[in-house]
Write an enzyme that holds these catalytic residues in place. Structure first.
Site, PDB file in Angstrom:
ATOM      1  N   CYS A 102      33.407  81.827  52.010  1.00  0.00           N
ATOM      2  CA  CYS A 102      33.428  80.356  52.054  1.00  0.00           C
ATOM      3  C   CYS A 102      32.579  79.730  50.954  1.00  0.00           C
ATOM      4  O   CYS A 102      33.110  79.138  50.024  1.00  0.00           O
ATOM      5  CB  CYS A 102      32.952  79.864  53.425  1.00  0.00           C
TER       6      CYS A 102
HETATM    7  N1  LIG Z   1      36.281  83.572  58.974  1.00  0.00           N
HETATM    8  C1  LIG Z   1      35.544  82.474  58.961  1.00  0.00           C
HETATM    9  O1  LIG Z   1      34.419  82.458  59.398  1.00  0.00           O
HETATM   10  C2  LIG Z   1      36.095  81.171  58.384  1.00  0.00           C
HETATM   11  C3  LIG Z   1      35.387  80.000  58.614  1.00  0.00           C
HETATM   12  C4  LIG Z   1      35.859  78.806  58.109  1.00  0.00           C
HETATM   13  C5  LIG Z   1      37.014  78.816  57.324  1.00  0.00           C
HETATM   14  N2  LIG Z   1      37.683  79.983  57.098  1.00  0.00           N
HETATM   15  C6  LIG Z   1      38.896  79.922  56.280  1.00  0.00           C
HETATM   16  O2  LIG Z   1      39.996  80.437  57.026  1.00  0.00           O
HETATM   17  C7  LIG Z   1      40.880  81.147  56.159  1.00  0.00           C
HETATM   18  C8  LIG Z   1      41.056  82.571  56.640  1.00  0.00           C
HETATM   19  O3  LIG Z   1      39.814  83.237  56.564  1.00  0.00           O
HETATM   20  P1  LIG Z   1      39.555  84.608  57.326  1.00  0.00           P
HETATM   21  O4  LIG Z   1      38.148  84.983  57.136  1.00  0.00           O
HETATM   22  O5  LIG Z   1      40.099  84.518  58.714  1.00  0.00           O
HETATM   23  O6  LIG Z   1      40.487  85.571  56.455  1.00  0.00           O
HETATM   24  P2  LIG Z   1      40.845  87.110  56.681  1.00  0.00           P
HETATM   25  O7  LIG Z   1      40.654  87.781  55.386  1.00  0.00           O
HETATM   26  O8  LIG Z   1      40.144  87.631  57.882  1.00  0.00           O
HETATM   27  O9  LIG Z   1      42.425  87.065  56.942  1.00  0.00           O
HETATM   28  C9  LIG Z   1      42.989  86.383  58.037  1.00  0.00           C
HETATM   29  C10 LIG Z   1      44.301  87.014  58.406  1.00  0.00           C
HETATM   30  O10 LIG Z   1      45.309  86.696  57.452  1.00  0.00           O
HETATM   31  C11 LIG Z   1      46.192  87.806  57.365  1.00  0.00           C
HETATM   32  N3  LIG Z   1      46.957  87.652  56.127  1.00  0.00           N
HETATM   33  C12 LIG Z   1      46.530  87.856  54.869  1.00  0.00           C
HETATM   34  N4  LIG Z   1      47.519  87.568  54.012  1.00  0.00           N
HETATM   35  C13 LIG Z   1      48.571  87.171  54.752  1.00  0.00           C
HETATM   36  C14 LIG Z   1      49.882  86.746  54.427  1.00  0.00           C
HETATM   37  N5  LIG Z   1      50.267  86.668  53.168  1.00  0.00           N
HETATM   38  N6  LIG Z   1      50.718  86.430  55.424  1.00  0.00           N
HETATM   39  C15 LIG Z   1      50.324  86.500  56.702  1.00  0.00           C
HETATM   40  N7  LIG Z   1      49.089  86.897  57.076  1.00  0.00           N
HETATM   41  C16 LIG Z   1      48.235  87.234  56.107  1.00  0.00           C
HETATM   42  C17 LIG Z   1      45.238  88.968  57.406  1.00  0.00           C
HETATM   43  O11 LIG Z   1      45.904  90.155  57.747  1.00  0.00           O
HETATM   44  C18 LIG Z   1      44.274  88.538  58.490  1.00  0.00           C
HETATM   45  O12 LIG Z   1      44.740  88.918  59.777  1.00  0.00           O
HETATM   46  C19 LIG Z   1      40.301  81.033  54.761  1.00  0.00           C
HETATM   47  O13 LIG Z   1      40.852  79.921  54.104  1.00  0.00           O
HETATM   48  C20 LIG Z   1      38.836  80.787  55.036  1.00  0.00           C
HETATM   49  O14 LIG Z   1      38.211  80.113  53.967  1.00  0.00           O
HETATM   50  C21 LIG Z   1      37.254  81.155  57.629  1.00  0.00           C
END
Ligand SMILES: NC(=O)c1ccc[n+]([C@@H]2O[C@H](COP(=O)([O-])OP(=O)(O)OC[C@H]3O[C@@H](n4cnc5c(N)ncnc54)[C@H](O)[C@@H]3O)[C@@H](O)[C@H]2O)c1
Length: 373
Positions: free
Chosen positions: A220
């Site tokens: 992030c």
């Molecule tokens: N994890 C956090 O704490 C958090 C907090 C705030 C915002 N975010 C935002 O949320 C979003 C996701 O972050 P995250 O940490 O959950 O990511 P992550 O890397 O854990 O991935 C989330 C999921 O997306 C799937 N994925 C990846 N590419 C894909 C595709 N092309 N089609 C379908 N599924 C796909 C992955 O397999 C995984 O299950 C980002 O934009 C991040 O900035 C995350």
């Protein structure tokens, strides 16, 4: 799973997830083959060579579009620059479904506000900003999250909701940079920055404490503000100077930590054995993405140090090759010429570290007696 190993903490979602699976009402699949009423897209939005990489949002949109039915709702949760939901995801969904956003299906944006490892602020009690492409979409998105979270916060447009998330993370990035810069000045001025931050935090209004550290990590803070500055540069030909400066300051912190260690030890670190405590970017998690602690370990290796590290939460497959992962023992601590506390996991035995280290640099203000930021 963040924080892996050991007993689930209070508020940990795992027991509830297991109970939901046991109930037979929750099915998890890796595919997208069935029609749906609600689709939440929360895929990674990284940077590639400093430029937003929205390929996951695009491919997720292409995957769910053929199963989109009239009346269904699609919500994007990924952090991204304003305009993504309306200008990028919407057209992909429309092209793949033959339906129109707003007219035939609902389209919304609601940023993720997950704080991994935080037992107080969880999904259900963290207010959730919600927006829709039109009033009906906003109502559908809000109704969905009202069943999950205690409070939804309607925002008047998709773009405003997208900017809301970037504002939250840029605010954090900039304030951490401010306190990091002050930490680099306070030490040489003979002032304890930690004491100053704690004293300032007693002011009941107009101040929020941020603490210095070895840099920022995760997917992030090092990434999201650059989504904002990329868009502003592209569309307004203007530099968001605070973002550039904050990135620069935070990125130099690992190098600064090493310089401070060399100063404290009175020698350079070539040939020295260094024990790095914690490699995750965040306390009590195993997330090593963009971690400044990993960066410290890599810089130490590049300087010719022999580097061992203790990371109770991360899988060794995600750790740097040249760094040997070891258990935290008195013998390991004694054998090191220098120990650096990079991530202050609760699992560490701090008295053991302090008793056995011949030189300890504390980048987290967790050990009273150490040389610190
Ligand atoms: N994890 C956090 O704490 C958090 C907090 C705030 C915002 N975010 C935002 O949320 C979003 C996701 O972050 P995250 O940490 O959950 O990511 P992550 O890397 O854990 O991935 C989330 C999921 O997306 C799937 N994925 C990846 N590419 C894909 C595709 N092309 N089609 C379908 N599924 C796909 C992955 O397999 C995984 O299950 C980002 O934009 C991040 O900035 C995350």
């Amino acid at each position: 799973m963040p924080g892996g190993g050991g007993q689930p903490r209070r508020g940990h979602p795992l027991p509830r997830l297991l109970a939901a699976l046991d109930s037979g009402r929750l099915h998890i699949t890796t595919g997208c083959e069935a029609p749906y009423d609600i689709c939440v897209i929360a895929v990674p939005t990284p940077l590639r060579d400093g430029v937003p990489d929205l390929s996951c949002v695009e491919s997720a949109g292409r995957a769910v579009a053929p199963h989109l039915r009239p009346g269904a709702t699609v919500v994007l949760e990924s952090t991204t620059y304003p305009g993504t939901t309306e200008d990028l995801l919407g057209p992909i969904l429309e092209a793949g479904s033959g339906l129109r956003a707003g007219r035939d299906f609902r389209l919304g944006y609601s940023p993720e506000r997950i704080d991994p490892g935080n037992p107080t602020w969880r999904l259900e009690n963290t207010p959730k900003a919600v927006a829709g492409i039109d009033p009906a979409s906003l109502a559908a998105v809000r109704a969905f999250y009202d069943r999950i979270t205690e409070r939804t916060v309607p925002v008047s447009s998709l773009r405003t909701a997208e900017l809301t998330k970037l504002l939250e993370n840029t605010f954090r990035q900039v304030n951490i940079a401010l306190v990091n810069e002050l930490a680099m000045c306070a030490g040489p001025l003979g002032i304890d920055i930690w004491e100053a931050v704690d004293a300032a935090a007693t002011k009941p209004f107009g101040f929020m404490p941020f603490y210095p550290g070895p840099g920022v990590g995760g997917h992030c803070l090092p990434v999201d503000p650059s989504y904002l500055s990329w868009q502003v540069r592209r569309e307004l030909h203007h530099d968001v100077r605070l973002v550039s400066l904050a990135n620069e300051i935070n990125e130099q912190m690992p190098e600064y930590v090493i310089r401070r260690m060399e100063k404290g030890l009175g020698r350079d670190l070539r040939g020295a054995s260094v024990l790095v405590l914690g490699l995750a970017y965040k306390r009590n998690t195993g997330d090593v993405r963009e971690s400044p602690a990993v960066h410290i370990a890599e810089l130490l290796v590049r300087r010719g140090a022999r580097v061992r590290a203790v990371e109770p939460h991360a899988d060794s497959a995600h750790l740097p090759d040249d760094v040997l992962l070891v258990e935290l023992t008195g013998a390991e601590v004694r054998a090191a010429d220098a120990v650096v506390l990079a991530t202050d996991h609760d699992a560490f035995d701090y008295p053991l570290i302090e008793r056995n280290a011949s030189y300890l640099f504390d980048a987290r203000n967790r050990c009273g007696a150490a040389d610190r930021l």
